[in-house]
Write a protein that holds these residues in place. Structure first.
Motif, PDB file in Angstrom:
ATOM      1  N   ARG A  80       0.834  -1.198   0.000  1.00 52.45           N
ATOM      2  CA  ARG A  80       0.000   0.000   0.000  1.00 52.45           C
ATOM      3  C   ARG A  80       0.875   1.257   0.000  1.00 52.45           C
ATOM      4  NH1 ARG A  80      -4.955  -1.428   4.199  1.00 52.45           N
ATOM      5  NH2 ARG A  80      -4.910  -3.677   3.861  1.00 52.45           N
ATOM      6  N   THR A  85      -1.588  -4.797  -6.735  1.00 52.25           N
ATOM      7  CA  THR A  85      -2.305  -5.335  -5.581  1.00 52.25           C
ATOM      8  C   THR A  85      -1.745  -6.660  -5.080  1.00 52.25           C
ATOM      9  OG1 THR A  85      -3.966  -6.345  -7.030  1.00 52.25           O
ATOM     10  CG2 THR A  85      -4.448  -4.147  -6.172  1.00 52.25           C
ATOM     11  N   PHE A 116      -2.306  -7.768  -1.353  1.00 52.22           N
ATOM     12  CA  PHE A 116      -3.489  -7.151  -0.772  1.00 52.22           C
ATOM     13  C   PHE A 116      -4.510  -8.223  -0.397  1.00 52.22           C
ATOM     14  CE2 PHE A 116      -3.718  -2.480  -2.272  1.00 52.22           C
ATOM     15  CZ  PHE A 116      -2.369  -2.314  -2.018  1.00 52.22           C
TER      16      PHE A 116
END
Length: 294
Positions: A150, A170, A173
């Protein structure tokens, strides 16, 4: 598309005949690519297709062997600091000093962009948008893999770029963080995005257009619906009627279903129409292209 004026503006990315050779190996074999202002384009392809090399050429990190390339109106081989400040880059991974704290790092990087932008980025807003509000004061070395990813995204956005490169953004994630990130990307109105991912659902959700690269060549370029139309052929229709399960392949699924209900009405149960998914399209195009180049 997130902007309806793309056809009147010069391309953000314009590539013609891009070639890259390492020794005697051709990695890129005449790639053509155009990205319009405000467009989100997903670059897909199997490992070794040339995606990373293409992105590195566009970012100015790698000199091409041949071809014409313009990014934000500039040849990346000659891009200066002002040009680079208009780019945002989220690499698959990168290393930094783990003793930095999240907000400290972003604050420092924000200062680096001050000479090149009209207004400062609201750091708290940015940190919140990537889900790191509760970790803003933590040292980077203490973050989990997903939290670290992030932060990578926040670093790519800190300069409020005109063109944002997202390379597998991502990875790491969890589902909630992935959904929040997708909302963040969809909210970046006016930012042109070139995305590489192995997550086909992510590409379909985020991209206005999908470009498939196989063995150094572009083999498909269009919306998910346009690509599906290339291989759709017959759709599979499943339903239950009179206690029997029916599974058929039909060329005109809409017409077939309309006639089915006209004849049997509510007696038709458990109806399902399955058309080609992006995964079906991707796998079919890759297999077809690999057979041609074998």
């Amino acid at each position: 598309m997130r902007t309806n004026d793309n056809q009147r503006k010069p391309s953000v990315v314009h590539v013609r005949g891009l070639r890259m050779r390492y020794g005697s190996t051709d990695v890129l074999k005449g790639v053509d690519l155009t990205v319009a202002p405000g467009e989100v384009v997903a670059l897909l392809g199997p490992n070794g297709a040339g995606k990373t090399t293409t992105i590195e050429v566009l970012e100015g990190f790698r000199k091409r062997s041949a071809g014409d390339v313009e990014v934000l109106g500039v040849d990346p081989d000659h891009g200066d600091e002002t040009w680079r400040a208009r780019l945002g880059v989220v690499l698959q991974s990168w290393r930094d000093h783990g003793r930095w704290r999240v907000r400290e790092l972003l604050s420092y990087l924000s200062l680096c962009y001050e000479p090149y932008r009209a207004r400062a980025f609201d750091l708290d807003e940015l940190i919140g948008s990537v889900g790191l509000t509760d970790h803003a004061g933590k040292r980077i070395g203490s973050l989990s893999g997903g939290q670290r990813r992030r932060l990578d995204v926040a670093v790519g956005l800190i300069g409020q770029p005109d063109l944002l490169f997202l390379d597998e953004p991502t990875v790491g994630f969890d589902p909630e963080a992935r959904r929040e990130f997708h909302e963040l990307v969809r909210g970046l109105t006016g930012t042109t995005i070139l995305l590489t991912t192995h997550d086909l659902a992510e590409a379909e959700k985020l991209a206005d257009r999908i470009v498939i690269l196989v063995a150094g060549r572009v083999v498909a370029d269009g919306t998910a619906a346009e690509l599906a139309a290339r291989i759709a052929g017959e759709a599979e229709v499943r339903y239950r009627l009179g206690g029997e399960r029916h599974v058929l392949s039909v060329a005109d699924s809409t017409g077939y279903v309309r006639n089915l209900f006209a004849e049997h009405g509510t007696a038709v149960d458990d109806l399902e129409v399955r058309r080609a998914s992006l995964e079906d399209v991707y796998l079919a195009l890759v297999r077809e292209s690999e057979l041609v180049t074998a």
